[in-house]
Design an enzyme around this catalytic site. Structure first.
Site, PDB file in Angstrom:
ATOM      1  N   ASP A 101       7.032 -14.736  -1.339  1.00 54.48           N
ATOM      2  CA  ASP A 101       5.618 -14.420  -1.432  1.00 54.48           C
ATOM      3  C   ASP A 101       5.032 -14.347  -0.028  1.00 54.48           C
ATOM      4  O   ASP A 101       5.295 -15.220   0.811  1.00 54.48           O
ATOM      5  CB  ASP A 101       4.888 -15.483  -2.257  1.00 54.48           C
ATOM      6  N   ASP A 123      -0.738  -3.464  -2.325  1.00 56.36           N
ATOM      7  CA  ASP A 123      -1.440  -3.518  -3.597  1.00 56.36           C
ATOM      8  C   ASP A 123      -2.936  -3.705  -3.328  1.00 56.36           C
ATOM      9  O   ASP A 123      -3.336  -4.651  -2.655  1.00 56.36           O
ATOM     10  CB  ASP A 123      -0.907  -4.698  -4.416  1.00 56.36           C
ATOM     11  N   THR A 198       6.455   6.114   4.996  1.00 55.84           N
ATOM     12  CA  THR A 198       7.029   5.374   3.881  1.00 55.84           C
ATOM     13  C   THR A 198       7.195   6.332   2.693  1.00 55.84           C
ATOM     14  O   THR A 198       6.710   7.465   2.717  1.00 55.84           O
ATOM     15  CB  THR A 198       6.118   4.210   3.452  1.00 55.84           C
ATOM     16  N   GLU A 199       7.851   5.847   1.637  1.00 55.73           N
ATOM     17  CA  GLU A 199       7.989   6.670   0.435  1.00 55.73           C
ATOM     18  C   GLU A 199       6.623   7.029  -0.148  1.00 55.73           C
ATOM     19  O   GLU A 199       6.375   8.189  -0.515  1.00 55.73           O
ATOM     20  CB  GLU A 199       8.802   5.926  -0.640  1.00 55.73           C
TER      21      GLU A 199
END
Length: 227
Positions: A101, A123, A198-199
């Protein structure tokens, strides 16, 4: 988004040499893990690993650690690394992974042990009551400040403009120095120089979404990451 559980993930990660176990025991000892004194850069929420493996290939004189909370996601990054090493016939010794985490980073890195932190398409935690969970919240910025060295910075990219505005405000409120800001990275020649995608960045930019980026440092830290 519901994550698909991959039953084999935990077993493969536990056996893989590049995945760090008992990571808290490495605090203050990352130079021993990498067996060199090169600077350490951390990507938090690394996803499938395209960004970090690309940096590791480009910069053998820097060490990279990818942090991912979900084992099924981290497995994809490990598989990507394995494929790269098999294709090239050489091991990338300057990259490691941790399944943990992000809130625990002060327990894993010593003060001033990290040269830079990357946050890519984190997120957004859109509900207001979850704001503290956002990786650019004041709570997380204070954690990063503990582990960054005197020249260390955070680089953050997102296509979510509300999250980007929130991040700028949190940085200012926490006393961080905003070194560089772009609301449309791919049309900003200066900030886009040397950019590694990034993707998600490839996906969102192909859909015409502008990519936002900020580079920020605690007030006493005043230099950017050189990729």
């Amino acid at each position: 988004m519901r994550l698909r559980n991959i039953p084999r993930a935990d077993r493969i990660l536990s056996e893989h040499q590049k995945v760090i176990k008992n990571e808290a025991e490495k605090k203050g000892k990352w130079s021993m893990v990498f067996e060199n004194e090169h600077p350490v850069y951390v990507e938090i929420g690394m996803g499938k690993g395209q960004f970090l493996t690309t940096l590791a290939e480009k910069n053998p004189d820097k060490n990279y650690i990818g942090i991912e909370r979900y084992s099924s996601v981290l497995l994809r990054a490990v598989e990507r690394l394995d494929a790269i090493e098999e294709k090239q016939g050489v091991k990338l010794e300057n990259i490691r992974f941790i399944c943990m985490d992000a809130a625990d980073v002060p327990d894993v890195f010593e003060e001033e042990e990290v040269a830079g932190i990357y946050l890519n398409f984190s997120d957004p935690w859109p509900k207001k009551r979850h704001a503290r969970r956002r990786l650019t919240s004041r709570e997380f910025l204070k954690r990063y400040e503990k582990i960054l060295d005197e020249d260390g910075v955070v680089e953050f990219k997102t296509d979510n403009q509300e999250l980007f505005q929130f991040s700028l405000e949190q940085a200012k409120e926490t006393g961080w120095n905003l070194k560089a800001i772009s609301w449309d990275l791919h049309h900003d020649k200066e900030m886009c120089r040397g950019n590694v995608m990034t993707e998600y960045e490839e996906k969102f930019s192909s859909q015409g979404n502008p990519i936002c980026k900020m580079t920020a440092a605690p007030s006493v830290k005043d230099k950017g990451i050189s990729a």
